[in-house]
Design an enzyme around this catalytic site. Structure first.
Site, PDB file in Angstrom:
ATOM      1  N   ASN A  87       0.893  -0.927  -0.011  1.00  0.00           N
ATOM      2  CA  ASN A  87      -0.210  -0.009   0.030  1.00  0.00           C
ATOM      3  C   ASN A  87       0.929   1.271   0.013  1.00  0.00           C
ATOM      4  OD1 ASN A  87       0.667  -0.841   2.588  1.00  0.00           O
ATOM      5  ND2 ASN A  87      -1.191   0.308   3.553  1.00  0.00           N
ATOM      6  N   CYS A 101      -3.931   0.603  -2.600  1.00  0.00           N
ATOM      7  CA  CYS A 101      -3.800  -0.492  -2.001  1.00  0.00           C
ATOM      8  C   CYS A 101      -2.803  -1.318  -2.307  1.00  0.00           C
ATOM      9  CB  CYS A 101      -5.205  -1.406  -2.032  1.00  0.00           C
ATOM     10  SG  CYS A 101      -6.399  -0.535  -0.794  1.00  0.00           S
ATOM     11  N   GLU A 105      -2.881  -4.508  -3.285  1.00  0.00           N
ATOM     12  CA  GLU A 105      -3.563  -5.459  -4.345  1.00  0.00           C
ATOM     13  C   GLU A 105      -3.388  -4.879  -5.772  1.00  0.00           C
ATOM     14  OE1 GLU A 105      -4.709  -4.715  -1.408  1.00  0.00           O
ATOM     15  OE2 GLU A 105      -6.401  -5.922  -0.702  1.00  0.00           O
TER      16      GLU A 105
HETATM   17  N1  THU Z   1      -5.356  -1.605   2.352  1.00  0.00           N
HETATM   18  C1  THU Z   1      -4.852  -2.246   1.215  1.00  0.00           C
HETATM   19  O1  THU Z   1      -3.633  -2.182   0.977  1.00  0.00           O
HETATM   20  N2  THU Z   1      -5.309  -3.414   0.749  1.00  0.00           N
HETATM   21  C2  THU Z   1      -6.728  -3.554   1.059  1.00  0.00           C
HETATM   22  O2  THU Z   1      -7.475  -4.287   0.649  1.00  0.00           O
HETATM   23  C3  THU Z   1      -7.340  -2.782   2.293  1.00  0.00           C
HETATM   24  C4  THU Z   1      -6.674  -1.596   2.730  1.00  0.00           C
HETATM   25  C5  THU Z   1      -4.444  -0.155   2.882  1.00  0.00           C
HETATM   26  C6  THU Z   1      -4.833   1.126   2.376  1.00  0.00           C
HETATM   27  C7  THU Z   1      -4.503   1.836   3.420  1.00  0.00           C
HETATM   28  O3  THU Z   1      -3.232   2.404   3.239  1.00  0.00           O
HETATM   29  C8  THU Z   1      -4.372   0.865   4.894  1.00  0.00           C
HETATM   30  O4  THU Z   1      -4.553  -0.276   4.274  1.00  0.00           O
HETATM   31  C9  THU Z   1      -5.876   1.300   5.831  1.00  0.00           C
HETATM   32  O5  THU Z   1      -6.810   1.234   4.847  1.00  0.00           O
END
Ligand code: THU
Length: 151
Positions: free
Chosen positions: A55, A66, A68
């Protein structure tokens, strides 16, 4: 042990473990100065390559990407558009992954763009030994796709 874990043990255990390990390791690269929640992802292409992502947050919070999507965009920018599976691991900075972290809605939509939801596997990992496996279809039923515009 739950059913999903038992199923994969017979077929793909080694690959799942490796993807889980890579996703967990990728958390170290996470840029999360606002949430302090570090997520890593490891995306397996149909050709057997693995693309990684973390992320990447932003002071303008909605600009955050994110883990993914970072992995998917990394792969697509290298010419890969067919994927088999993704492992995801997340948790508070400098802590173990205590919970399974499912992909957010936007990431599910992005994954569905490139994957057959009935085949594509989503591996939620707490450790290389502790993970659960879902088909994208289970996590994202009746998603909007290109076919829905053919009216
Ligand atoms: N986040 C991800 O990287 N993937 C997800 O599917 C859920 C949320 C990250 C985004 C943000 O930087 C942190 O988690 C908190 O939401």
């Amino acid at each position: 042990m739950d059913k999903t874990v038992k199923e994969q043990k017979t077929k793909f255990q080694a690959d799942y473990r490796k993807l889980a390990e890579l996703a967990l390791k990728m958390r170290e690269k996470s840029y999360a100065p606002y949430s302090h929640f570090c997520v890593g992802a490891a995306l397996l292409t149909e050709s057997g390559e693995i693309y990684l992502g973390c992320n990447v947050e932003n002071a303008s919070y909605p600009a955050t990407n994110c883990a993914e999507r970072t992995a998917v965009f990394h792969a697509v920018s290298e010419g890969e558009t067919h994927f088999q599976a993704i492992a995801i691991a997340g948790g508070k900075k400098e802590q173990q992954c205590l919970e399974y972290v499912p992909p957010c809605g936007i990431c599910r939509q992005v994954l569905a763009e490139f994957c057959d939801p009935e085949e594509f596997e989503v591996i939620l990992a707490k450790s290389p030994q502790e993970y659960r496996v879902f088909r994208l279809q289970e996590l994202f039923p009746m998603g909007f796709g290109a076919d829905d515009m053919e009216v």
